[in-house]
Design an enzyme around this catalytic site. Structure first.
Site, PDB file in Angstrom:
ATOM      1  N   HIS A 161     -11.758   5.534  -3.815  1.00 27.04           N
ATOM      2  CA  HIS A 161     -13.066   6.086  -3.448  1.00 27.04           C
ATOM      3  C   HIS A 161     -13.458   5.600  -2.063  1.00 27.04           C
ATOM      4  CE1 HIS A 161     -13.719   2.274  -5.558  1.00 27.04           C
ATOM      5  NE2 HIS A 161     -14.742   2.085  -4.731  1.00 27.04           N
ATOM      6  N   ASP A 188     -23.922   6.599  -5.581  1.00 31.51           N
ATOM      7  CA  ASP A 188     -23.542   5.318  -6.183  1.00 31.51           C
ATOM      8  C   ASP A 188     -24.659   4.859  -7.123  1.00 31.51           C
ATOM      9  OD1 ASP A 188     -21.377   2.881  -5.217  1.00 31.51           O
ATOM     10  OD2 ASP A 188     -23.127   2.301  -6.413  1.00 31.51           O
ATOM     11  N   HIS A 237     -16.910   4.950   0.308  1.00 26.95           N
ATOM     12  CA  HIS A 237     -18.362   4.808   0.320  1.00 26.95           C
ATOM     13  C   HIS A 237     -18.891   5.449   1.610  1.00 26.95           C
ATOM     14  CE1 HIS A 237     -18.417   1.386  -2.710  1.00 26.95           C
ATOM     15  NE2 HIS A 237     -17.165   1.315  -2.299  1.00 26.95           N
TER      16      HIS A 237
HETATM   17  P1  AMP Z   1     -15.828  -0.791  -5.016  1.00 25.73           P
HETATM   18  O1  AMP Z   1     -16.448  -2.145  -5.117  1.00 25.73           O
HETATM   19  O2  AMP Z   1     -15.436  -0.392  -3.639  1.00 25.73           O
HETATM   20  O3  AMP Z   1     -14.694  -0.636  -6.019  1.00 25.73           O
HETATM   21  O4  AMP Z   1     -16.976   0.224  -5.389  1.00 25.73           O
HETATM   22  C1  AMP Z   1     -17.235   0.698  -6.677  1.00 25.73           C
HETATM   23  C2  AMP Z   1     -18.582   1.336  -6.632  1.00 25.73           C
HETATM   24  O5  AMP Z   1     -18.739   2.132  -7.781  1.00 25.73           O
HETATM   25  C3  AMP Z   1     -19.737   0.338  -6.623  1.00 25.73           C
HETATM   26  O6  AMP Z   1     -20.527   0.547  -5.459  1.00 25.73           O
HETATM   27  C4  AMP Z   1     -20.510   0.677  -7.898  1.00 25.73           C
HETATM   28  O7  AMP Z   1     -21.901   0.545  -7.763  1.00 25.73           O
HETATM   29  C5  AMP Z   1     -20.080   2.114  -8.146  1.00 25.73           C
HETATM   30  N1  AMP Z   1     -20.176   2.569  -9.522  1.00 25.73           N
HETATM   31  C6  AMP Z   1     -19.709   1.949 -10.632  1.00 25.73           C
HETATM   32  N2  AMP Z   1     -19.948   2.687 -11.718  1.00 25.73           N
HETATM   33  C7  AMP Z   1     -20.584   3.801 -11.298  1.00 25.73           C
HETATM   34  C8  AMP Z   1     -21.109   4.957 -11.944  1.00 25.73           C
HETATM   35  N3  AMP Z   1     -21.034   5.128 -13.276  1.00 25.73           N
HETATM   36  N4  AMP Z   1     -21.709   5.909 -11.197  1.00 25.73           N
HETATM   37  C9  AMP Z   1     -21.796   5.747  -9.858  1.00 25.73           C
HETATM   38  N5  AMP Z   1     -21.320   4.707  -9.188  1.00 25.73           N
HETATM   39  C10 AMP Z   1     -20.738   3.736  -9.891  1.00 25.73           C
END
Ligand code: AMP
Ligand code: ZN
Length: 113
Positions: free
Chosen positions: A99, A29, A101
């Site tokens: 996704h 992340d 986590h």
């Molecule tokens: P959510 O809030 O469950 O939709 O999680 C989205 C996650 O994607 C967040 O933890 C962000 O930090 C992560 N994220 C967003 N853009 C990127 C990226 N380019 N590379 C890696 N993680 C990302």
């Protein structure tokens, strides 16, 4: 489609990849909320779990098997870890490509915020 995770899968946006196979990809992340914070995503685009049909349910099982494999490889399995999936607004979803986590490396709290 203007999806940031599809672009990561296609290699158009860089990522720190930790795992890839025909069905899924896992990468760090960009804004880690724990010492270990990995995202595991299907290569096929689903906005969230609501779009996953009965016929694709094995994909979800596969993702959990990969999460377990990554946890073992990273040595976080014994102390423990948490898998989180956020869905829509109240769930806190911000990226609309399904996704999971994988979080570890510190004590997790309950209930989550
Ligand atoms: P959510 O809030 O469950 O939709 O999680 C989205 C996650 O994607 C967040 O933890 C962000 O930090 C992560 N994220 C967003 N853009 C990127 C990226 N380019 N590379 C890696 N993680 C990302
Ligand atoms: Zn996507």
């Amino acid at each position: 489609m203007n999806c940031i995770f599809c672009k990561i899968i296609q290699g158009d946006i860089p990522s720190q990849k930790v795992y890839e196979d025909d069905l899924v990809m896992a990468f760090h992340d960009i804004s880690p909320q724990a010492p270990v914070h990995i995202l595991i995503i299907p290569k096929e685009h689903y906005s969230n779990i609501l779009e996953v049909e009965e016929s694709q349910k094995e994909l979800i099982g596969h993702i959990f098997m990969i999460a377990k494999k990554i946890a073992r490889e990273m040595g976080i399995h014994e102390k423990g870890f948490r898998i989180v999936m956020n869905c829509n607004r109240d769930g806190g979803q911000t990226v609309f490509h399904l996704h999971f986590h994988l979080l570890a490396g510190r004590q997790m709290h309950w209930p989550p915020g």
